[in-house]
Design an enzyme around this catalytic site. Structure first.
Site, PDB file in Angstrom:
ATOM      1  N   GLY A  45       4.585   4.325   0.955  1.00  0.00           N
ATOM      2  CA  GLY A  45       4.253   3.048   0.341  1.00  0.00           C
ATOM      3  C   GLY A  45       5.387   2.596  -0.551  1.00  0.00           C
ATOM      4  O   GLY A  45       6.148   3.425  -1.063  1.00  0.00           O
ATOM      5  N   GLN A  50       9.532  -1.971  -7.166  1.00  0.00           N
ATOM      6  CA  GLN A  50      10.355  -0.762  -6.991  1.00  0.00           C
ATOM      7  C   GLN A  50      11.740  -1.086  -6.414  1.00  0.00           C
ATOM      8  O   GLN A  50      12.628  -0.239  -6.429  1.00  0.00           O
ATOM      9  CB  GLN A  50       9.651   0.242  -6.082  1.00  0.00           C
ATOM     10  N   CYS A  92       6.300   9.955  -6.256  1.00  0.00           N
ATOM     11  CA  CYS A  92       6.631   8.535  -6.383  1.00  0.00           C
ATOM     12  C   CYS A  92       8.127   8.363  -6.132  1.00  0.00           C
ATOM     13  O   CYS A  92       8.938   9.091  -6.699  1.00  0.00           O
ATOM     14  CB  CYS A  92       6.269   8.047  -7.785  1.00  0.00           C
ATOM     15  N   LEU A  93       8.473   7.377  -5.298  1.00  0.00           N
ATOM     16  CA  LEU A  93       9.894   7.152  -4.984  1.00  0.00           C
ATOM     17  C   LEU A  93      10.687   6.744  -6.233  1.00  0.00           C
ATOM     18  O   LEU A  93      11.903   6.898  -6.266  1.00  0.00           O
ATOM     19  CB  LEU A  93      10.036   6.073  -3.907  1.00  0.00           C
ATOM     20  N   HIS A 134      -2.060   3.653  -5.897  1.00  0.00           N
ATOM     21  CA  HIS A 134      -0.744   3.993  -6.456  1.00  0.00           C
ATOM     22  C   HIS A 134       0.155   2.744  -6.499  1.00  0.00           C
ATOM     23  O   HIS A 134       0.796   2.457  -7.509  1.00  0.00           O
ATOM     24  CB  HIS A 134      -0.108   5.107  -5.598  1.00  0.00           C
ATOM     25  N   GLU A 135       0.171   1.990  -5.389  1.00  0.00           N
ATOM     26  CA  GLU A 135       1.038   0.795  -5.331  1.00  0.00           C
ATOM     27  C   GLU A 135       0.517  -0.310  -6.256  1.00  0.00           C
ATOM     28  O   GLU A 135       1.296  -1.016  -6.894  1.00  0.00           O
ATOM     29  CB  GLU A 135       1.154   0.270  -3.898  1.00  0.00           C
ATOM     30  N   HIS A 138       1.745   0.333  -9.622  1.00  0.00           N
ATOM     31  CA  HIS A 138       3.134  -0.131  -9.780  1.00  0.00           C
ATOM     32  C   HIS A 138       3.176  -1.607 -10.175  1.00  0.00           C
ATOM     33  O   HIS A 138       3.896  -1.996 -11.091  1.00  0.00           O
ATOM     34  CB  HIS A 138       3.914   0.035  -8.473  1.00  0.00           C
TER      35      HIS A 138
HETATM   36 CO    CO Z   1       5.410   5.106  -6.637  1.00  0.00          CO
END
Ligand code: CO
Length: 182
Positions: A45, A50, A92-93, A134-135, A138
């Site tokens: 995702g 991000q 998480c990226l 999660h997204e 963000h």
């Molecule tokens: Co993340």
């Protein structure tokens, strides 16, 4: 099609509540880029902020674990019902190499727009439900480190500090570059 830079913890855009998408006219190429960036980073995702964009949209693809699933786009998404509770390890990226056990509602109902601007209402659970939450976090400026106890957060404090210092360096470099081109 392009792979964009993913911003890391420490970059202020990750703490911002993202603006609603109102203009749908140029989203196609942006969404292609989001997918490219997400696949390159091997994430499931990716939220617009991000990659430094203040827009309420994210993409998710969990087809590697569920072949009935397809890549999905969520625009102006809102969780209207949430029930139950589950704990699951999340990465998480934007916080590389850190995994934390995050407690979240197990079942959610969302209202969101697709690329065609049409509103949909849909129920989610399991991995997809978790990825959406999660997204969504963000886009509201919330990270997984805000979803764990201070004790759990303390365990990754050293790594977090390092990520933050590097992200802040990148942010100041970016503003210098901007000043040069202006
Ligand atoms: Co993340």
């Amino acid at each position: 099609m392009a792979v964009m830079d993913i911003v890391h913890y420490g970059d202020p855009i990750l703490r911002k509540k993202c603006a609603s998408v109102k203009d749908f006219s140029n989203l196609d190429s942006l969404i292609d880029d989001l997918y490219d960036t997400m696949y390159e980073a091997e994430g499931i995702g990716l939220a617009a902020n991000q990659v430094g964009l203040d827009l309420n949209l994210f993409v998710i693809d969990i087809s590697h674990t569920d072949e009935k699933e397809k890549p999905r786009i969520f625009i102006n998404c809102e969780i209207i019902v949430s029930e139950g509770q589950s704990v699951f390890p999340e990465g998480c990226l934007s916080i590389p190499e850190i995994t934390l056990d995050v407690t979240r509602p197990e079942f959610i109902t969302c209202k969101y727009q697709g690329l065609d601007k049409e509103w949909q209402e849909e129920e989610f659970s399991d991995l997809l439900g978790r990825a959406i939450q999660h997204e969504m976090d963000h886009l509201n400026g919330i990270l997984i480190i805000d979803r764990v106890s201070s004790l759990e957060k303390m365990k990754v404090n050293k790594e977090l500090k390092e990520i933050k210092i590097n992200a802040e360096k990148k942010v100041s470099k970016r503003s210098i570059e901007k000043r040069v081109v202006l």
